[in-house]
Motif scaffolding. Structure first.
Motif, PDB file in Angstrom:
ATOM      1  N   GLY A  19       0.847  -1.175   0.000  1.00 39.91           N
ATOM      2  CA  GLY A  19       0.000   0.000   0.000  1.00 39.91           C
ATOM      3  C   GLY A  19       0.887   1.231   0.000  1.00 39.91           C
ATOM      4  N   PRO A  20       0.300   2.377   0.265  1.00 44.36           N
ATOM      5  CA  PRO A  20       1.090   3.604   0.234  1.00 44.36           C
ATOM      6  C   PRO A  20       2.159   3.646   1.328  1.00 44.36           C
ATOM      7  N   ILE A  21       3.339   4.090   0.918  1.00 44.41           N
ATOM      8  CA  ILE A  21       4.454   4.286   1.835  1.00 44.41           C
ATOM      9  C   ILE A  21       4.916   5.724   1.650  1.00 44.41           C
ATOM     10  N   GLU A  22       4.822   6.479   2.706  1.00 44.15           N
ATOM     11  CA  GLU A  22       5.136   7.910   2.610  1.00 44.15           C
ATOM     12  C   GLU A  22       6.640   8.137   2.587  1.00 44.15           C
ATOM     13  N   SER A  38      -4.155  12.439   4.836  1.00 42.80           N
ATOM     14  CA  SER A  38      -5.087  12.650   5.942  1.00 42.80           C
ATOM     15  C   SER A  38      -6.295  11.720   5.861  1.00 42.80           C
ATOM     16  N   HIS A  39      -6.692  11.327   4.659  1.00 43.50           N
ATOM     17  CA  HIS A  39      -7.849  10.435   4.504  1.00 43.50           C
ATOM     18  C   HIS A  39      -7.448   8.966   4.383  1.00 43.50           C
ATOM     19  N   ALA A  40      -6.213   8.683   4.029  1.00 42.63           N
ATOM     20  CA  ALA A  40      -5.772   7.306   3.804  1.00 42.63           C
ATOM     21  C   ALA A  40      -5.862   6.458   5.064  1.00 42.63           C
ATOM     22  N   HIS A  41      -5.597   7.038   6.197  1.00 43.15           N
ATOM     23  CA  HIS A  41      -5.596   6.289   7.450  1.00 43.15           C
ATOM     24  C   HIS A  41      -6.953   5.639   7.725  1.00 43.15           C
ATOM     25  N   THR A  42      -8.016   6.251   7.273  1.00 47.58           N
ATOM     26  CA  THR A  42      -9.349   5.693   7.519  1.00 47.58           C
ATOM     27  C   THR A  42      -9.682   4.567   6.545  1.00 47.58           C
ATOM     28  N   ARG A  43      -8.982   4.482   5.420  1.00 45.41           N
ATOM     29  CA  ARG A  43      -9.275   3.469   4.403  1.00 45.41           C
ATOM     30  C   ARG A  43      -8.326   2.283   4.445  1.00 45.41           C
ATOM     31  N   ILE A  44      -7.255   2.379   5.182  1.00 42.90           N
ATOM     32  CA  ILE A  44      -6.265   1.311   5.265  1.00 42.90           C
ATOM     33  C   ILE A  44      -6.570   0.465   6.501  1.00 42.90           C
ATOM     34  N   PRO A  45      -6.719  -0.862   6.337  1.00 43.83           N
ATOM     35  CA  PRO A  45      -7.072  -1.707   7.488  1.00 43.83           C
ATOM     36  C   PRO A  45      -6.135  -1.545   8.689  1.00 43.83           C
ATOM     37  N   ARG A  48      -2.720   2.977   9.175  1.00 46.48           N
ATOM     38  CA  ARG A  48      -1.513   3.781   9.020  1.00 46.48           C
ATOM     39  C   ARG A  48      -0.877   3.473   7.671  1.00 46.48           C
ATOM     40  N   LEU A  49       0.014   4.348   7.249  1.00 42.15           N
ATOM     41  CA  LEU A  49       0.791   4.108   6.039  1.00 42.15           C
ATOM     42  C   LEU A  49       1.937   3.157   6.369  1.00 42.15           C
ATOM     43  N   GLY A  50       2.458   2.522   5.348  1.00 43.72           N
ATOM     44  CA  GLY A  50       3.593   1.637   5.543  1.00 43.72           C
ATOM     45  C   GLY A  50       4.878   2.417   5.743  1.00 43.72           C
ATOM     46  N   GLU A  51       5.913   1.718   6.142  1.00 43.52           N
ATOM     47  CA  GLU A  51       7.226   2.326   6.323  1.00 43.52           C
ATOM     48  C   GLU A  51       8.219   1.658   5.386  1.00 43.52           C
TER      49      GLU A  51
END
Length: 73
Positions: A19-22, A38-45, A48-51
């Protein structure tokens, strides 16, 4: 199908589809306003974003002998 055909020769075939990694380089271009983040956190199981380290650890595992039985993913 590649792992079925070539597995007998010791070849493994896997994919990583993260998934998305910032990262600064990517997100400064893809999400300059921060709206996606800001909206991705609510859609990712995971919530949080990946590292980068998580992706690097997964890739390291898949090319190591520890995952010699993993193929076709």
């Amino acid at each position: 199908s590649l792992c079925s055909e070539w597995g007998r020769y010791g070849m493994r075939f896997n994919c990583i589809a993260p998934g998305p990694i910032e990262t600064e380089g990517a997100f400064s271009r893809l999400d300059p306003t921060g709206q996606f983040t800001s909206h991705a956190h609510t859609r990712i199981p995971a919530g949080r974003l990946g590292e980068v380290e998580e992706l690097a650890n997964l890739a390291t595992y898949l090319v190591s002998d520890y995952s010699s039985w993993v193929s076709g993913e």
